[in-house]
Enzyme design. Structure first.
Site, PDB file in Angstrom:
ATOM      1  N   CYS A 121       0.836  -1.087   0.106  1.00  0.00           N
ATOM      2  CA  CYS A 121      -0.195   0.038   0.068  1.00  0.00           C
ATOM      3  C   CYS A 121       0.894   1.230  -0.192  1.00  0.00           C
ATOM      4  O   CYS A 121       1.868   1.200   0.719  1.00  0.00           O
ATOM      5  CB  CYS A 121      -1.112  -0.064   1.368  1.00  0.00           C
ATOM      6  SG  CYS A 121      -2.358   1.363   1.118  1.00  0.00           S
ATOM      7  N   CYS A 125      -1.074   4.859   6.747  1.00  0.00           N
ATOM      8  CA  CYS A 125      -2.146   4.797   7.955  1.00  0.00           C
ATOM      9  C   CYS A 125      -1.331   4.259   9.057  1.00  0.00           C
ATOM     10  O   CYS A 125      -0.609   3.034   8.911  1.00  0.00           O
ATOM     11  CB  CYS A 125      -3.463   4.138   7.530  1.00  0.00           C
ATOM     12  SG  CYS A 125      -4.292   4.665   6.066  1.00  0.00           S
TER      13      CYS A 125
END
Ligand code: SAH
Length: 372
Positions: A121, A125
């Site tokens: 990704c 986060c």
């Protein structure tokens, strides 16, 4: 001169990379009628036929063209783990040797497949272990729909995939075209035939792509919210710095407008002492006032390098009650497949990181360890 002739793979087109529209355009480009697309989808997805010579309703010359130029290939399951609660996690290898993860969650009357959209990704986060892996590349359409194909094959006829959530590794809306083509395929009557309510795409809030999704692909939308102030969300979900809450909520309202009774699901990970106070709950209620919404509270799933803790169940229940009392339908996501690291945020695969993020994180980790 080299006298040894190496076999050359001249087949360059994986037909699983096309949804029906793409396939129709492909056939028209060959001088064929667009309905060939439906015929081919039926052969591949309904009959399970991969040998073009057996596709008898196609002309001989088309069969020859397909045999010479096209192929049908899915990624490959290299490992299966089955949790005590029946959740299954598959490690799936792509042709380039990276590994992604796909999870099947059986429930009474339904079976949900959690599908990956990218190798790793590109977002960062802070509470998600996929983020620590770094990023390699987008998955192709065939690698996304291929996860359904190999999973359904593996599950056999008794256990059907009835729902799909694009909640595995990656940010689907940063791989827009391939994710949408794969979702179109999932909903196609000649392939998996899932209803649009049973296909959910989850995003961290890529606002321009959310508007595009609303226009181009009618699936259920889930948004990883996790914080109700820009200050905290900037930290937990850094893409918030680019697309802050005000813009995110506007894009959600736009999505909810497309059909009556439509709701957006907001995912909210419960982090002890970080985003789980009464004030946070009140802030959430206020934020969601103008969007038809549901809330899905996700107990935080820990992973080795994380310093967060999950809120305790009392706090989660109190949070839920406040939202419910304010009229917001709120569920607490059951943690599934924890014993095989298949729960939300625990998917890691094996990513040849091109972003070098895992190195940076590793360096920070060692500095911290050194300082301690
Ligand atoms: N990138 C997309 C798709 C991933 S969905 C998105 O952000 O929505 C995976 C969901 O699990 C997201 O809501 C994500 O925020 C949540 N999640 C990530 N790490 C988690 C963890 N450690 N514990 C619980 N939920 C987590």
């Amino acid at each position: 001169m080299n006298s040894v002739l190496e076999p050359v793979n001249t087949k360059t087109i994986n037909l699983l990379d096309f949804d029906r529209k793409g396939l129709a355009a492909f056939f028209v480009g060959l001088g064929e009628k667009p309905f060939r697309a439906t015929q081919l989808l039926k052969w591949i997805y309904q009959e399970g036929v991969e040998d073009f010579e057996l596709m008898t309703n196609l002309s001989k010359s088309l069969r020859t063209y397909l045999s010479e130029n096209c192929y049908i290939a899915t990624p490959e399951i290299v490992l299966e783990k089955i949790a005590t609660d029946g959740t299954r996690k598959w490690v799936v290898q792509t042709h380039c040797g990276n590994r992604i993860e796909t999870v099947f969650i059986p429930e009474e009357g339904r079976g949900t497949l959690c599908v990956s959209s990218q190798i790793g990704c590109a977002l960062a986060c802070t509470f998600c272990s996929t983020a620590q892996q770094g990023f390699n590349r987008n998955l192709s359409t065939s690698e996304i729909i291929g996860q359904l194909i190999v999973a359904q094959k593996r599950l056999g006829a008794e256990k059907r995939i009835t729902n799909v959530v694009m909640m595995g590794m990656g940010e689907p809306l940063l791989n827009f075209n391939n994710a949408v083509a794969a979702m179109n395929l999932m909903m196609d009557d000649f392939t998996f035939g899932l209803s649009k309510r049973r296909v959910t795409v989850s995003t961290s809030g890529v606002v321009p792509a959310m508007y595009r999704l609303t226009q181009e692909c009618d699936v259920s939308l889930a948004v990883s919210l996790h914080a109700v102030t820009d200050e905290l969300r900037d930290e937990l979900v850094p893409i918030n710095k680019k697309y802050p809450l005000k813009e995110l909520m506007e894009a959600c309202r736009d999505n909810a407008k497309i059909a009556p009774r439509r709701t957006v699901t907001f995912e909210y990970v419960m982090l002890d002492g970080i985003n789980d106070s009464l004030q946070d709950a009140r802030g959430l209620i206020k934020l969601l006032k103008t969007v038809p919404s549901k809330v899905n509270l996700i107990p935080f799933n820990p992973f080795p390098s994380s310093s967060y803790r999950c809120s305790n169940s009392e706090t989660i229940n109190r949070f839920k009650t406040l939202l419910t009392d304010a009229g917001i339908i709120t569920t607490v996501r059951k943690t599934r497949g924890e014993d095989i690291d298949a729960a939300c945020g625990q998917l890691v695969g094996q990513v040849q990181d091109k972003s070098r993020r895992h190195l940076k994180l590793h360096a920070v980790g060692s500095e911290r360890a050194g300082a301690a």
